[in-house]
Design an enzyme around this catalytic site. Sequence first.
Site, PDB file in Angstrom:
ATOM      1  N   LYS A 138     -13.198  28.533  24.372  1.00 34.28           N
ATOM      2  CA  LYS A 138     -11.806  28.826  24.053  1.00 34.28           C
ATOM      3  C   LYS A 138     -11.546  30.322  24.251  1.00 34.28           C
ATOM      4  CE  LYS A 138      -8.381  27.318  20.667  1.00 34.28           C
ATOM      5  NZ  LYS A 138      -8.146  26.694  19.357  1.00 34.28           N
ATOM      6  N   GLU A 176      -6.426  13.493   8.364  1.00 38.13           N
ATOM      7  CA  GLU A 176      -5.526  13.512   7.213  1.00 38.13           C
ATOM      8  C   GLU A 176      -5.668  12.265   6.348  1.00 38.13           C
ATOM      9  OE1 GLU A 176      -3.870  16.237  10.299  1.00 38.13           O
ATOM     10  OE2 GLU A 176      -4.618  14.172  10.318  1.00 38.13           O
ATOM     11  N   ARG A 225       0.612  11.661   8.887  1.00 44.74           N
ATOM     12  CA  ARG A 225      -0.501  10.884   9.440  1.00 44.74           C
ATOM     13  C   ARG A 225      -1.301  10.178   8.342  1.00 44.74           C
ATOM     14  NH1 ARG A 225      -2.485  13.133  14.534  1.00 44.74           N
ATOM     15  NH2 ARG A 225      -4.599  13.111  13.731  1.00 44.74           N
TER      16      ARG A 225
END
Length: 642
Positions: free
Chosen positions: A289, A375, A403
């Site tokens: 990243k 979640e 979610r």
Amino acid sequence: MNTRPETPLLDRVHSPADLKRLTDPQLKQVADELRAETISAVSETGGHLGAGLGVVELTVALHAIFDTPRDRLIWDVSHQSYPHKILTGRRDRIRTLRMKDGLSGFTKRSESPYDPFGAAHSSTSISAALGFKVAQDLGGAPDPALGDAIAVIGDGSMSAGMAFEAMNNAGHLGKRLFVILNDNEMSIAPPTGALSSYLSRLYTERPLQDLKAAAKGALSLLPPPFQEGAKRAKDMLKHMTVGGTMFEELGFKYVGPVDGHDMDTLLAVLRTVHDRATGPTLIHVLTKKGKGYRPAEQAMDKGHATAKFDVLTGKQQKAPSNAPSYTKVFAQSLIQLAEGDDKIVAVTAAMPDGTGLNLFAERFPTRCFDVGIAEQHGVTFCAALAAGGMKPFCTMYSTFLQRGYDQVVHDVALQGLPVRFAIDRAGLVGADGATHAGSFDVAYLANLPGMVVMAAADEAELVHMVATAAAHDAGPIAFRFPRGEGVGVEMPERGTPLEIGKGRIIREGKRVAILSFGTRLAEVMKAAEALDARGISPTVADARFAKPLDRDLILRLAADHEALITIEEGAVGGFGSHVAQLLAEEGVFDTGLRFRSMVLPDVFIDQASPDQMYQAAGLTAADIEAKVLDALGVARIGAKRA
């Protein structure tokens, strides 16, 4: 001004078809120029930088080998799709990213045929890819026609159960589709959990593909009677060496790990699987990243989300804050309470920095849990923590808590467990747009029996609501607060628990009462000042609670005023709807009360600045003033004074 990079080869690429005419060395050059162009663009707009830089080579290789948009390329979360947008005919608008009327910061079906499936939440891409393949087999005929389906999903997103549900189904159906596991060891926060450890073993120990190739070659040399036993020995050796390949157990052919920044290797592997794959195939690609831009590589979050910045130094152009952010106020208040109560614990789902729980974790590392992008698990985990005698604060963005809604209903509310829901990013959030707006939590929580729902009008109120939640053991309780800075009010030294279901009068007036729920209160006060100049002096109240409602306050406001107006930063079906239900049941409308409810409009509002979004929503001080005048009949007769 930042100098834009020289990109002679990228300048010739107007669509992915142009990549197919380039040699492999030229594709490498395109990747280098694409990285420079991405950095330059995000320096002017702000946005998600690190994720896109990590997939530059992969983006070029995928578009060079597959036939997009016929082949559906689906980016999971899609905050890494800026290079993809540049290559797919949107380079001329890339410097409008995340701005009003500009390009979305995520993939969006209405924006381009090269965005076949919109996403800004995680872990949906494999399900979507499988859906496209089944649609193709059943004769679906969209434009363009359906070809291959490729899902690009990060290792963080793979921690969510939905990704494995999709892989299990795809392995069972056996359709040809491709899953690119973009393994950068980091989603937004550093990864957590057993899956991350498993992936680490896969590439820190002996490469799996080398082992399989050697075993297959040795097997072919044995006489047929010995081959079956040797095959079992090969499987045992594979499991001993790399701990087993769960992807293959789910029915996927596994290829990798592959260096995601080595264009030669990427192109070779992708060409091979494109030409030979017959069923579901997972290509495990290792990336970094922020790759290729030192300030992003060195940042704690690898340049996940940035403001505008200087390309040479990486220094971000953030305006100095005049008041503490709501997120920081929440975190500091929770830390203060936890210092005196060892039962307080905090749980988040891959957003420790975004929710402020990184600060809590520094102070109480054993009492803070990042469950990853999960979640549903996070909510039920909190439910059991509460059942086990702890005081869990389930800390999630409003849009992400959606979610885990079944778990909120089934595991928390139905059992009456005292989970404290700290809901960040309430209301309209700006550049991330509709996918991240906290529009629905009041409506989807306040209809649950036994749920207490609060909204902070300012940062001082938030301190008191954190204390209220900590002290509330009778059942679930939620409090919401927006992104960004507070309004600059005087802060209390400590929070004081509020009386459940009781609001407060901010100013007394006559004829019209404005009942605010949440941080629109500041706009209500601006509107009240403007109305004063017209000779109208409204009563202003802060409801504090959407559930339970302050019946006495609401009925008194209705009895003492000609008009009552509610305002909130949420969709229809929330606070105003509950107030209207109360008034209807009490027969208040029978006596002629003029009632208005100001809510978010029944549309998804595209990205812009928060102020622009609230203008579009009709929830500014000017809109409130106009609503009051309309309710009193003043607007229709122009200059008439009340």
